[in-house]
Design a protein around this motif. Structure first.
Motif, short mmCIF file in Angstrom:
data_model
loop_
_atom_site.label_atom_id
_atom_site.label_comp_id
_atom_site.label_asym_id
_atom_site.label_seq_id
_atom_site.Cartn_x
_atom_site.Cartn_y
_atom_site.Cartn_z
N PHE A 99 0.84 -1.20 0.00
CA PHE A 99 0.00 0.00 0.00
C PHE A 99 0.88 1.25 0.00
O PHE A 99 0.98 1.96 1.00
N PRO A 100 1.56 1.52 -1.11
CA PRO A 100 2.50 2.65 -1.14
C PRO A 100 1.83 3.99 -0.89
O PRO A 100 2.50 4.95 -0.51
N GLU A 101 0.51 4.07 -1.08
CA GLU A 101 -0.20 5.33 -0.84
C GLU A 101 -0.53 5.53 0.63
O GLU A 101 -0.90 6.64 1.05
N ALA A 102 -0.41 4.48 1.42
CA ALA A 102 -0.77 4.57 2.83
C ALA A 102 0.25 5.38 3.62
O ALA A 102 1.46 5.32 3.35
N ILE A 103 -0.23 6.12 4.60
CA ILE A 103 0.66 6.86 5.51
C ILE A 103 0.73 6.07 6.81
O ILE A 103 -0.28 5.90 7.50
N ILE A 104 1.91 5.57 7.11
CA ILE A 104 2.10 4.67 8.24
C ILE A 104 2.67 5.44 9.43
O ILE A 104 3.72 6.08 9.33
N SER A 105 1.97 5.35 10.53
CA SER A 105 2.41 5.94 11.79
C SER A 105 2.85 4.81 12.72
O SER A 105 2.27 3.73 12.71
N ILE A 106 3.88 5.07 13.52
CA ILE A 106 4.37 4.06 14.45
C ILE A 106 4.15 4.54 15.88
O ILE A 106 4.61 5.60 16.29
N ASP A 107 3.41 3.75 16.62
CA ASP A 107 3.09 4.04 18.02
C ASP A 107 4.21 3.48 18.89
O ASP A 107 4.20 2.30 19.24
N THR A 108 5.18 4.33 19.23
CA THR A 108 6.31 3.90 20.05
C THR A 108 6.85 5.08 20.85
O THR A 108 6.75 6.22 20.42
N PHE A 109 7.44 4.78 21.99
CA PHE A 109 8.10 5.81 22.80
C PHE A 109 9.62 5.63 22.77
O PHE A 109 10.34 6.34 23.48
N ARG A 110 10.11 4.72 21.93
CA ARG A 110 11.54 4.41 21.89
C ARG A 110 12.18 4.96 20.62
O ARG A 110 11.72 4.69 19.50
N ALA A 111 13.29 5.67 20.79
CA ALA A 111 13.98 6.28 19.65
C ALA A 111 14.52 5.22 18.69
O ALA A 111 14.44 5.38 17.47
#
Length: 283
Positions: A99-111
């Protein structure tokens, strides 16, 4: 004109060179790659399940897919950064390819997790701790130059709901976010989204006090994300369960949209998209 622009709220995000218009609110679908998320129906066990769910989210109108590999429910089990990364990377790589059109967010608190998942194809970091649980997070986000979502949380996922106390919850959350925003601006982080942190280190009355006065967060002139989806502030108030909390989620999403929310983070994308469309008819 310069003065007018200065006082207008920021209504776009630069995601890898693509501008996302937030003048119309957007929906973020929750994709939990965890065995212990509070809402059991949101747990995704395999890559095929993740692909199926992501495809449904996108077809239903989601702009963002928020992938989490660390459960942040109250009292959640702590896992290592390596385990979190191992859960996330294969899913990010497949979703970015399919899904190259998708905007992926990552739920993390670690750098470390943030950096590795961005390199794997993700676009945004969603940090429930706003850098408090990893002192390298701010400098990492600044170096990566990706949009960054900051949230207010009192405590950690392991202890945040153990009798949270505030003198004035609204002023304390605003003060917290103001300090974080100033630090990020000093590091030239250009795209910041704020999240009041409903359900994170807050008793039920704190959550509803924040919602009642949510217009106050417009002072930052930044996009506002809200996440009520199927949370205890809904089902505990109604005496039901997370599985029965969709209607309550829609009610609170409607109120939040009327008070300035720009992103709805939800388990149920179709209903949230419909909510945005109907509230939009009042504008």
């Amino acid at each position: 004109m310069a003065e007018k622009n200065f006082f207008e709220p920021k209504q776009s995000l630069n995601v890898n060179g693509k501008l996302i218009d937030l003048s119309t609110p957007k929906v973020m679908g929750i994709l939990n790659i965890t065995p212990d998320s509070f809402y059991s129906n949101s747990r995704t066990k395999t890559i095929d399940e993740a692909l199926t769910k992501a495809a449904r989210f996108l077809n239903e109108g989601a702009t963002f897919i928020d992938i989490g590999g660390y459960s942040s429910r109250p009292g959640a089990k702590d896992i290592s950064a390596d385990e979190e990364t191992d859960r996330l990377i294969p899913v990010v790589e497949v979703l970015a390819k399919e899904f190259p059109e998708a905007i992926i967010s990552i739920d993390t608190f670690r750098a470390k997790v943030a950096e590795e998942t961005i390199r794997a194809g993700a676009h945004i970091i969603n940090d429930i701790a706003s850098g408090d649980m990893d002192d390298k997070m701010f400098e990492t986000v600044a170096r990566l130059q990706v949009p960054y979502m900051i949230m207010h949380m009192q405590g950690t996922p392991q202890n945040m709901q153990q009798n949270p106390v505030y003198n004035n919850v609204l002023l304390e959350v605003i003060d917290y976010l103001a300090k974080k925003i100033a630090a990020l601006k000093a590091l030239h982080v250009h795209d910041v989204i704020i999240d009041p942190g409903f359900g994170f280190g807050k008793a039920t009355q704190h959550n509803y006090e924040l919602l009642k006065q949510m217009e106050a967060f417009k002072i930052f002139k930044l996009p506002i994300l809200v996440g009520f989806s199927r949370k205890g502030m809904i089902y505990k108030t109604l005496g039901t369960s997370a599985a029965e909390a969709l209607n309550g989620t829609t009610v609170l999403n409607t109120i939040a949209l009327q008070k300035g929310a720009g992103i709805l983070r939800v388990h149920d994308v179709k209903e949230a998209v419909e909510c945005v469309r109907l509230v939009g008819m009042l504008r």
